[in-house]
Design a protein around this motif. Sequence first.
Motif, PDB file in Angstrom:
ATOM      1  N   VAL A 166      49.090  44.516  35.139  1.00  0.00           N
ATOM      2  CA  VAL A 166      48.203  45.215  36.147  1.00  0.00           C
ATOM      3  C   VAL A 166      46.622  44.336  35.849  1.00  0.00           C
ATOM      4  CG1 VAL A 166      47.060  47.712  36.707  1.00  0.00           C
ATOM      5  CG2 VAL A 166      49.354  47.405  36.765  1.00  0.00           C
ATOM      6  N   LEU A 167      46.490  44.899  33.988  1.00  0.00           N
ATOM      7  CA  LEU A 167      45.204  44.210  34.185  1.00  0.00           C
ATOM      8  C   LEU A 167      44.595  42.754  34.356  1.00  0.00           C
ATOM      9  CD1 LEU A 167      44.797  45.535  30.847  1.00  0.00           C
ATOM     10  CD2 LEU A 167      43.821  46.461  32.760  1.00  0.00           C
ATOM     11  N   ALA A 210      43.547  43.500  37.706  1.00  0.00           N
ATOM     12  CA  ALA A 210      42.531  44.321  37.788  1.00  0.00           C
ATOM     13  C   ALA A 210      41.425  43.139  38.376  1.00  0.00           C
ATOM     14  CB  ALA A 210      42.341  45.005  36.869  1.00  0.00           C
ATOM     15  N   GLY A 211      41.071  41.938  37.673  1.00  0.00           N
ATOM     16  CA  GLY A 211      40.214  41.394  37.203  1.00  0.00           C
ATOM     17  C   GLY A 211      39.863  40.854  38.724  1.00  0.00           C
ATOM     18  N   PHE A 271      41.370  41.683  41.595  1.00  0.00           N
ATOM     19  CA  PHE A 271      39.865  43.224  42.402  1.00  0.00           C
ATOM     20  C   PHE A 271      39.394  43.626  42.551  1.00  0.00           C
ATOM     21  CE2 PHE A 271      45.046  44.203  42.594  1.00  0.00           C
ATOM     22  CZ  PHE A 271      45.249  43.666  43.697  1.00  0.00           C
ATOM     23  N   VAL A 272      38.647  43.731  41.086  1.00  0.00           N
ATOM     24  CA  VAL A 272      37.372  43.862  40.135  1.00  0.00           C
ATOM     25  C   VAL A 272      36.686  42.603  41.786  1.00  0.00           C
ATOM     26  CG1 VAL A 272      35.374  43.877  39.000  1.00  0.00           C
ATOM     27  CG2 VAL A 272      37.595  45.079  38.936  1.00  0.00           C
ATOM     28  N   ILE A 288      36.193  43.779  45.018  1.00  0.00           N
ATOM     29  CA  ILE A 288      35.234  45.199  45.207  1.00  0.00           C
ATOM     30  C   ILE A 288      33.795  44.606  45.348  1.00  0.00           C
ATOM     31  CG2 ILE A 288      34.872  47.155  44.219  1.00  0.00           C
ATOM     32  CD1 ILE A 288      37.779  47.485  43.630  1.00  0.00           C
ATOM     33  N   VAL A 289      33.858  43.264  44.364  1.00  0.00           N
ATOM     34  CA  VAL A 289      32.577  43.345  44.431  1.00  0.00           C
ATOM     35  C   VAL A 289      31.611  41.996  45.185  1.00  0.00           C
ATOM     36  CG1 VAL A 289      31.023  41.936  43.256  1.00  0.00           C
ATOM     37  CG2 VAL A 289      32.077  43.742  41.921  1.00  0.00           C
ATOM     38  N   ARG A 328      33.743  41.807  48.864  1.00  0.00           N
ATOM     39  CA  ARG A 328      33.318  42.707  49.723  1.00  0.00           C
ATOM     40  C   ARG A 328      32.385  44.076  50.081  1.00  0.00           C
ATOM     41  NH1 ARG A 328      38.299  45.992  52.729  1.00  0.00           N
ATOM     42  NH2 ARG A 328      37.157  47.178  54.516  1.00  0.00           N
ATOM     43  N   SER A 329      31.573  44.439  48.856  1.00  0.00           N
ATOM     44  CA  SER A 329      30.598  44.733  48.883  1.00  0.00           C
ATOM     45  C   SER A 329      29.062  44.115  49.022  1.00  0.00           C
ATOM     46  CB  SER A 329      30.200  46.507  48.035  1.00  0.00           C
ATOM     47  OG  SER A 329      29.875  45.536  47.022  1.00  0.00           O
ATOM     48  N   TRP A 330      28.953  43.204  48.834  1.00  0.00           N
ATOM     49  CA  TRP A 330      28.280  42.635  48.983  1.00  0.00           C
ATOM     50  C   TRP A 330      27.900  41.688  50.803  1.00  0.00           C
ATOM     51  CZ3 TRP A 330      27.883  39.072  44.012  1.00  0.00           C
ATOM     52  CH2 TRP A 330      27.257  39.547  42.911  1.00  0.00           C
ATOM     53  N   TYR A 331      29.847  41.114  51.128  1.00  0.00           N
ATOM     54  CA  TYR A 331      29.746  40.867  52.291  1.00  0.00           C
ATOM     55  C   TYR A 331      30.193  41.652  52.957  1.00  0.00           C
ATOM     56  CZ  TYR A 331      27.824  36.386  49.855  1.00  0.00           C
ATOM     57  OH  TYR A 331      27.197  35.817  49.049  1.00  0.00           O
ATOM     58  N   TYR A 355      49.356  46.631  47.834  1.00  0.00           N
ATOM     59  CA  TYR A 355      47.883  47.111  48.204  1.00  0.00           C
ATOM     60  C   TYR A 355      46.885  44.684  48.378  1.00  0.00           C
ATOM     61  CZ  TYR A 355      47.329  51.353  45.257  1.00  0.00           C
ATOM     62  OH  TYR A 355      47.258  52.470  45.158  1.00  0.00           O
ATOM     63  N   LEU A 401      44.935  44.703  52.243  1.00  0.00           N
ATOM     64  CA  LEU A 401      43.368  44.095  51.459  1.00  0.00           C
ATOM     65  C   LEU A 401      42.862  43.218  52.472  1.00  0.00           C
ATOM     66  CD1 LEU A 401      43.370  45.694  47.730  1.00  0.00           C
ATOM     67  CD2 LEU A 401      41.730  46.082  49.518  1.00  0.00           C
TER      68      LEU A 401
END
Lengths: 219, 139
Positions: A38-39, A42-43, A45-46, A49-50, A52-55, A210, A214
Amino acid sequence: MSNHNPDAPKHLKHYFANVDQQYETSKFAMWAFILTEVLTFAGLFVAYIVFRSWYPDMFVDAHKLLDVNKGLMNTIVLITSSLTMALAIWAIQKNNRKLSLIMLIATFVFAFCFLGIKFLEYSHKFEVGQLPGEYYSYMGPEVVHLNNPHIFFSIYFIMTGLHGLHVAIGMGLIAWLIYATYKGNLSSEYYTPMEMIGIFWHLVDLIWIYLFPLFYLIG
Amino acid sequence: MSEHHITPLRTYLIIAASLLFLSGVTVWVSYIDLGPLNIVVAMLVATIKASLVAFFFMHLLWDDKKNLTMFLMSLMFFGIFVTITLLDTEFRGDLDLNPEVKDPINKRAVFYDTLPLTDTHGHPVDEHSDNHHEDKDHH
């Protein structure tokens, strides 16, 4: 190994008090491995997220280049393979080796279908140049106005690629389970490897649950 | 080994049917524009599906709770990872100490100026004569 106790079952390692302790220990270790898995994801997925929030707009427009039907087909294939894997364990718990074998082979075939559909998707993207990073070259009408769609495809290829690698490894493990079940090494008395590989296989399904919305269903 | 919980066949079939149904729901709902709620609904459905897989297919419901704890810990650390990363990336340049970093991301990467760009059929496109920087604030 259990030289000190001639009545102990063959599969019981001498350093465990009894089969239940051995089973619980294996399972706890498997969940520790799932935690690292999962971890690992996780990297990624981060990163998703980063970026997608920028673009936000680029992600919405670039995702239209993915084929929702193929993605949905893969979702159905993978959920069905999860069911057959669970039923293989159910069958071996009931000591029905033949049904267990059939379910394992079905799981293997579904996994192969998943990779086949993925191959079709990838080969199309290679053809038109929807590739990660500097290998990106696609400038069709849908994306001419977009800034940096190569970032979407970098994340897409790395996440689905690592997931695909897990499917391929899972196929190898399931092939070994088919062999072990066929040889009669697993039974309702001892099916620990099948339970553990089952947990791994369900994790692969869980990650795809997921990845599908996504990447394929944004906006 | 005999006292292991054996999940009834019916449970497995109901869970698989629910998972397939929810997959259909998530595709269907993605065609409805809910604005910013789109992602919330998609992730809510995905989390319901993931819980069904974890609790029933992965047997967490009947397992010793230490296994569930291990799994939830991984999700907790994922949450910490996301939160701390976003505390950086979402607030860059807010102090106006270095205005250039505030909105660095809506420009097209430089390497697009040298790319051999191709269209839907893989044919070359001459994009480089345009000034890309015109649309840097495109939304």
